[in-house]
Design a protein around this motif. Structure first.
Motif, mmCIF file in Angstrom:
data_model
loop_
_atom_site.group_PDB
_atom_site.id
_atom_site.type_symbol
_atom_site.label_atom_id
_atom_site.label_comp_id
_atom_site.label_asym_id
_atom_site.label_seq_id
_atom_site.Cartn_x
_atom_site.Cartn_y
_atom_site.Cartn_z
ATOM 1 N N ILE A 1 76.458 79.860 34.247
ATOM 2 C CA ILE A 1 75.329 79.157 34.862
ATOM 3 C C ILE A 1 74.232 78.815 33.880
ATOM 4 C CG2 ILE A 1 75.756 80.288 37.071
ATOM 5 C CD1 ILE A 1 73.176 81.913 36.564
ATOM 6 N N ALA A 2 74.261 79.358 32.664
ATOM 7 C CA ALA A 2 73.130 79.084 31.786
ATOM 8 C C ALA A 2 73.484 79.305 30.332
ATOM 9 C CB ALA A 2 71.935 79.962 32.164
ATOM 10 N N ASP A 3 73.010 78.387 29.475
ATOM 11 C CA ASP A 3 72.942 78.597 28.041
ATOM 12 C C ASP A 3 71.555 79.160 27.767
ATOM 13 O OD1 ASP A 3 72.335 78.283 25.311
ATOM 14 O OD2 ASP A 3 73.783 76.674 25.096
ATOM 15 N N LEU A 4 71.492 80.426 27.430
ATOM 16 C CA LEU A 4 70.200 81.094 27.345
ATOM 17 C C LEU A 4 69.366 80.584 26.182
ATOM 18 C CD1 LEU A 4 71.217 84.732 28.295
ATOM 19 C CD2 LEU A 4 70.409 82.883 29.758
ATOM 20 N N THR A 5 70.014 80.051 25.158
ATOM 21 C CA THR A 5 69.241 79.478 24.053
ATOM 22 C C THR A 5 68.489 78.244 24.523
ATOM 23 O OG1 THR A 5 70.928 80.283 22.527
ATOM 24 C CG2 THR A 5 69.358 78.672 21.672
ATOM 25 N N ASP A 6 69.164 77.405 25.310
ATOM 26 C CA ASP A 6 68.496 76.215 25.837
ATOM 27 C C ASP A 6 67.331 76.590 26.739
ATOM 28 O OD1 ASP A 6 70.201 74.544 24.508
ATOM 29 O OD2 ASP A 6 71.506 74.167 26.222
ATOM 30 N N LEU A 7 67.507 77.608 27.559
ATOM 31 C CA LEU A 7 66.500 77.945 28.554
ATOM 32 C C LEU A 7 65.365 78.801 28.009
ATOM 33 C CD1 LEU A 7 68.777 78.701 31.621
ATOM 34 C CD2 LEU A 7 67.445 76.631 31.195
ATOM 35 N N LEU A 8 65.678 79.666 27.042
ATOM 36 C CA LEU A 8 64.676 80.636 26.594
ATOM 37 C C LEU A 8 64.221 80.409 25.156
ATOM 38 C CD1 LEU A 8 66.248 83.871 28.147
ATOM 39 C CD2 LEU A 8 64.400 82.452 29.072
ATOM 40 N N GLY A 9 64.748 79.378 24.518
ATOM 41 C CA GLY A 9 64.300 79.046 23.178
ATOM 42 C C GLY A 9 64.974 79.861 22.103
ATOM 43 N N ALA A 10 64.763 79.432 20.877
ATOM 44 C CA ALA A 10 65.344 80.140 19.740
ATOM 45 C C ALA A 10 64.495 81.360 19.400
ATOM 46 C CB ALA A 10 65.433 79.211 18.535
ATOM 47 N N TRP A 11 65.074 82.277 18.660
ATOM 48 C CA TRP A 11 64.373 83.498 18.290
ATOM 49 C C TRP A 11 64.510 83.719 16.786
ATOM 50 C CZ3 TRP A 11 67.320 83.195 22.733
ATOM 51 C CH2 TRP A 11 68.709 83.259 22.545
ATOM 52 N N ASP A 12 63.412 84.132 16.195
ATOM 53 C CA ASP A 12 63.385 84.296 14.751
ATOM 54 C C ASP A 12 63.598 85.736 14.312
ATOM 55 O OD1 ASP A 12 62.818 81.589 14.416
ATOM 56 O OD2 ASP A 12 60.667 81.947 14.681
ATOM 57 N N GLN A 13 63.211 86.689 15.161
ATOM 58 C CA GLN A 13 63.284 88.090 14.792
ATOM 59 C C GLN A 13 64.090 88.873 15.838
ATOM 60 O OE1 GLN A 13 59.148 89.154 14.407
ATOM 61 N NE2 GLN A 13 59.143 88.681 12.223
ATOM 62 N N PRO A 14 65.414 88.737 15.800
ATOM 63 C CA PRO A 14 66.227 89.385 16.840
ATOM 64 C C PRO A 14 66.179 90.907 16.800
ATOM 65 C CG PRO A 14 67.622 88.444 15.132
ATOM 66 C CD PRO A 14 66.249 87.961 14.865
ATOM 67 N N ILE A 15 65.626 91.496 15.734
ATOM 68 C CA ILE A 15 65.592 92.964 15.700
ATOM 69 C C ILE A 15 64.543 93.523 16.652
ATOM 70 C CG2 ILE A 15 66.441 93.077 13.335
ATOM 71 C CD1 ILE A 15 63.552 93.749 12.487
ATOM 72 N N ASP A 16 63.673 92.687 17.198
ATOM 73 C CA ASP A 16 62.639 93.221 18.093
ATOM 74 C C ASP A 16 62.634 92.534 19.452
ATOM 75 O OD1 ASP A 16 61.598 90.763 17.501
ATOM 76 O OD2 ASP A 16 59.643 91.495 16.804
ATOM 77 N N GLN A 17 63.755 91.888 19.824
ATOM 78 C CA GLN A 17 63.813 91.181 21.096
ATOM 79 C C GLN A 17 65.151 91.442 21.785
ATOM 80 O OE1 GLN A 17 62.790 86.993 20.745
ATOM 81 N NE2 GLN A 17 61.397 87.436 19.037
ATOM 82 N N LEU A 18 65.163 91.177 23.095
ATOM 83 C CA LEU A 18 66.397 91.233 23.868
ATOM 84 C C LEU A 18 66.343 90.188 24.966
ATOM 85 C CD1 LEU A 18 66.485 93.994 26.562
ATOM 86 C CD2 LEU A 18 64.473 93.762 25.112
ATOM 87 N N LEU A 19 67.507 89.864 25.531
ATOM 88 C CA LEU A 19 67.607 88.956 26.662
ATOM 89 C C LEU A 19 67.870 89.777 27.919
ATOM 90 C CD1 LEU A 19 69.905 86.187 25.127
ATOM 91 C CD2 LEU A 19 67.401 86.282 25.146
ATOM 92 N N VAL A 20 67.265 89.356 29.030
ATOM 93 C CA VAL A 20 67.406 90.057 30.302
ATOM 94 C C VAL A 20 67.672 89.045 31.397
ATOM 95 C CG1 VAL A 20 66.336 91.648 31.947
ATOM 96 C CG2 VAL A 20 65.763 91.814 29.522
ATOM 97 N N ALA A 21 68.635 89.346 32.265
ATOM 98 C CA ALA A 21 68.903 88.529 33.451
ATOM 99 C C ALA A 21 68.970 89.452 34.655
ATOM 100 C CB ALA A 21 70.211 87.752 33.294
ATOM 101 N N ASP A 22 68.255 89.103 35.727
ATOM 102 C CA ASP A 22 68.236 89.896 36.960
ATOM 103 C C ASP A 22 68.543 89.001 38.144
ATOM 104 O OD1 ASP A 22 67.202 92.688 36.276
ATOM 105 O OD2 ASP A 22 65.681 91.436 35.312
ATOM 106 N N ALA A 23 69.357 89.507 39.072
ATOM 107 C CA ALA A 23 69.633 88.800 40.324
ATOM 108 C C ALA A 23 70.182 89.788 41.338
ATOM 109 C CB ALA A 23 70.620 87.648 40.117
ATOM 110 N N ASP A 24 69.574 89.868 42.497
ATOM 111 C CA ASP A 24 70.061 90.680 43.621
ATOM 112 C C ASP A 24 70.400 92.116 43.211
ATOM 113 O OD1 ASP A 24 69.780 88.447 45.171
ATOM 114 O OD2 ASP A 24 71.914 87.945 45.208
#
Length: 852
Positions: free
Chosen positions: A728-751
């Motif tokens: 349902i989603a390309d998370l890069t398109d929706l949440l933008g690019a990231w420069d410092q992946p050592i301090d970030q994470l992706l989260v998806a929540d539903a029901d």
């Protein structure tokens, strides 16, 4: 005397001329030959024996040996498998019994190299644990003082002797920790040891033994099946195998067949069987059939099938009754644009298999009870599984196992008992046909049994190993069983079931069994030499084995390891890890994710090893589920353990769920969110709906810092149709690019479902120190510990069994974002206090939770 039909009648049919006299009492056991037998046992001429049972459990009950599972006691008991043993009992036989037209001694199962004598006369020699025997004994019995003696030759001694006679025949896989070439004896292979189990090689009368008096004829097996499903009816065929007395003098006998629905609706027919006819068949249509379904696809209504045999004067002779289910099974292996499928269809519907492999639930299978099976299979169901594969180094499982699966809607793949070895066809002879005929017919009434598998990894090993191919130039090695004999028998006896020659298998002997495009896959590269992320390089049609070792639970270790030895590298702990290089591999994978400091002591080693096991299987299963319908099965190795050990199991030998089990309950859920990498190196969100209703919802997506800062967020509406997986989603398109992946994470929540994606290994991430608030509420034996996260808390595990061996926790491996709250429910008869429950050794997360 061998019967090619099942030997399974253990109680006398009501109101018939058949009588069963159990021979379960008064048995004694003694050693008769063998080196290294302890003096206190050699001097015991009459050790009380339980029947059914085995030598180890009898010696243990007599307090003549130490607990086999404790410490390194296994090594102290190796002499048992190198010793000959004798079982003996005396019994009387009533005069009326001796006047029976036919009187047989029935041995449902002897383990394994047995010689049976009755009143000094040898009546049976046998060497196959999986075959039952029926011996006419009327003329050998007397009214009093009958003596039955069964001697068992030492199995370990035997297999080495046979191996010496054919030294150029290949033994088992070199990776197994076995006491010898188990492939030379038809005995439970893992009883000699495996890469998760001890070599506690035993023997004994492992199934019921009794006298059976009967006349004219008896029912040997009943094999029901649905031959066709129509809109408003099921065409049912019942095949009935009969055994005949030489004295049967009537021209024919009558069979009454009754099938009663759960609501009491009866479908009946009567057939006449000419004397001497071995198999009779009844066919009828069942109107408005209530179909049996795998769990999650429908209900499991069970019909009562009763078959009554009577003479021409309607005098009852025999009766058989069992609950069964109406369903059809088809295995689709048709070619497609990828390769060839491996999809099970039940009642015409494709089913995604979610499950685990099953090994014997105790090294000494005679100790297992219905309650044991109900607990363990119930745990599989509670983890949202619908499939168990009975692995080929164990046994043909019991009716108790299958009856539980029938009732709970768990499909079963039953291996024929060939595993990880070449099998000498010239030595095994017709035993295999007898063994297969008996057990296929015995299990035919169980709707949960949907597929037979010819062997475990044997065709794969043939393709992999040049020394196997060299041996095969001279010897038949089992291929005629897997490709000819066994499929023919399944088709003859139970054609409503599927068959595959081996696992893994690519649906064609010419195609390598590890080809992702075809058939079943066993994936072991990840554990052996890659990393669990390697699973995402495989795109199987049906993943039937893949696994990761994790330690048993803390309290289980405490029960089997002496005080002061609970260290990862202690001889005691390492002995309870049977995998070649297993301890080193556990350390290797802990270091890969967390660094070398993460296994400096037992507590850290235990937490990280259990956690990586759960992560590995989550990685594999969610990836395989995201590939459907290309992939239509994810069956990991393994559900259960037979003794306390670091192994691939989700449930340890004390029946306690490991963190993997809690992860399985989530990754096998009907509704699943999962973030997976695409071929474009971007992350994509998949929604999986394994239910019969559309899943409509809203996914909340976010890219957040490990400190809780939100960098981007959005919402996506979705509708996942029944039994589908959608991206349902390309998370890069929706949440933008990231420069410092050592301090970030992706989260998806539903029901109530959550998926996360961390970009690097833990040792490379800039985690904050964990901080939280807590509250404990207690009512009776229920403790509710609520954790309110003030920072990220990744992979929280609550080790309540460090405070109470019997404590039960509602959930494990929980990741909390700042602001999240989660309540752990702990059941314990002890009055647990908050300070103990949040102690850093009890409440753990990746950041090594410290008491706030």
């Amino acid at each position: 005397m061998l019967s090619k039909h099942p030997i399974e009648q253990t109680t006398a049919p009501d109101a018939t001329t058949s009588t069963v006299v159990p021979l379960a009492q008064g048995w004694t056991l003694r050693s008769t030959a063998g080196n290294d037998v302890p003096p206190q046992i050699a001097a015991n001429q009459a050790i009380a024996a339980s029947v059914p049972g085995c030598v180890h459990t009898d010696l243990l009950a007599a307090r003549l040996i130490p607990e086999p599972y404790y410490d390194i006691n296994e090594l102290k008991l190796e002499w048992i498998g190198c010793t000959d043993w004798e079982y003996r009992c005396r019994f009387d036989a009533e005069a009326a019994l001796l006047q029976s037209e036919q009187l047989d001694l029935v041995c449902e199962g002897l383990d394994t190299l047995a010689t049976v004598t009755l009143n000094g006369q040898t009546i049976l020699t046998c060497d196959d644990m999986f075959i039952g025997h029926r011996i006419p004994v009327r003329d050998m019995l007397r009214e009093s003082g009958n003596e039955l003696v069964i001697t068992f030759a030492a199995p370990v001694t035997h297999i080495h002797k046979v191996a010496g006679q054919i030294p150029d025949f290949e033994g088992p896989s070199a990776n197994l920790i076995s006491r010898g070439p188990f492939n030379f004896l038809r005995k439970m292979a893992c009883n000699f040891g495996w890469d998760w189990g001890p070599g506690l090689t035993t023997c004994g009368i492992w199934k019921p033994i009794y006298l059976h008096a009967w006349s004219a004829a008896r029912i040997e097996a009943v094999r029901p099946r649905v031959s066709a499903l129509r809109d408003d009816a099921a065409d049912v065929r019942i095949d009935i195998d009969l055994g005949w007395s030489d004295a049967a003098d009537a021209e024919s006998l009558n069979l009454a067949v009754n099938l009663q629905s759960p609501a009491g609706r009866l479908t009946s027919t009567t057939i006449t069987v000419p004397t001497g006819q071995k198999t009779a068949s009844a066919e009828f249509a069942v109107a408005q059939p209530e179909l049996w379904w795998p769990r999650g696809y429908g209900d499991q209504p069970l019909y009562t099938l009763t078959v009554e045999l009577a003479d021409d004067q309607q005098q009852p002779l025999d009766r058989w009754s069992r609950r069964t289910g109406l369903r059809t099974v088809k295995l689709d292996t048709a070619p497609d644009d990828i390769g060839s499928k491996f999809t099970l269809h039940v009642n015409g519907r494709p089913v995604f298999s979610k499950g685990a492999n099953w090994i014997p639930d105790d090294c000494f299978v005679t100790r297992l009870t219905r309650a044991d099976y109900e607990q363990r299979i119930g745990q599989a169901v509670a983890a949202n599984m619908n499939m168990l594969r009975i692995w080929g180094g164990g046994i043909f499982e019991s009716h108790q196992f299958y009856e539980t699966c029938d009732r709970l809607g768990v499909m079963v793949m039953q291996d024929f008992l060939f595993a990880c070895a070449m099998y000498p066809e010239h030595l095994l002879g017709d035993r295999i046909e007898t063994e297969a005929r008996q057990n296929v017919a015995r299990l035919a009434s169980h709707p949960s049994l949907v597929i037979f598998n010819g062997s475990n990894e044997n065709i794969w090993f043939f393709h992999r190993f040049e020394h196997w191919k060299k041996c095969a130039e001279k010897y038949d090695w089992g291929q005629n069983y897997y490709l000819k004999l066994l499929p023919a028998l399944v088709n003859e006896l139970t054609p409503d079931r599927a068959y595959t020659p081996s696992s893994p298998f690519s649906n064609d002997m010419a195609i390598h069994p590890s080809d992702d495009r075809h058939g079943t896959l066993h994936e072991w590269t990840a554990w052996n030499r890659a990393h669990y992320s390697y699973y995402r390089t495989r795109r199987p049609r049906y993943a039937n084995e893949f696994g990761w070792i994790g330690p048993a639970n803390y309290s289980t270790y405490r029960h089997c390891i002496p005080d002061g030895r609970l260290q990862p590298d202690s001889p005691s702990v390492m002995h309870h890890n049977k995998q070649t290089n297993g301890p080193a591999r556990i350390a290797q994978w802990i270091e890969a994710d967390f660094g070398p400091a993460a296994f400096a002591n037992f507590d850290d080693w235990h937490y990280h090893a259990q956690l990586i096991q759960a992560r590995a299987m989550q990685c594999a299963v969610e990836w395989f589920r995201s590939l459907q319908p290309r992939c239509m099965g994810a069956v990991f190795w393994q559900l259960n353990d037979c003794w306390p050990v670091a192994s691939w199991a989700a449930i340890d030998s004390e029946g306690k769920p490991k963190p993997l089990w809690f992860a399985a309950r989530r990754f096998f859920a009907d509704h699943l969110l999962t973030i997976q990498p695409g071929d474009d190196d971007r992350q994509h969100l998949f929604v999986i709906n394994d239910s019969d209703q559309p899943w409509q919802g809203e996914a909340k997506l976010a890219r957040v810092g490990l400190d809780g800062k939100q960098f981007a967020a959005c919402k996506v509406q979705f509708v996942a149709q029944p039994r589908t997986c959608i991206r349902i989603a390309d998370l890069t398109d929706l949440l933008g690019a990231w420069d410092q992946p050592i301090d970030q994470l992706l989260v998806a929540d539903a029901d109530g479902q959550r998926a996360t994606w961390f970009f690097q290994a833990d040792k490379q991430l800039d985690y904050p120190k964990a901080d939280f608030e807590h509250e404990l509420v207690r009512s009776g034996d229920v403790h509710q510990l609520t954790i309110r996260a003030k920072t990220l808390m990744r992979d929280v595990i609550l080790y309540a069994d460090r405070l109470d061996d019997d404590a039960q926790v509602s959930d494990q491996v929980v990741t909390l974002l700042p602001g999240d709250s989660f309540t752990f429910t702990v059941r314990s008869s002890r009055n647990l206090i908050a300070a103990d429950l949040i102690d850093p050794k009890v409440l753990r997360c990746v950041q090594n939770v410290a008491q706030p």
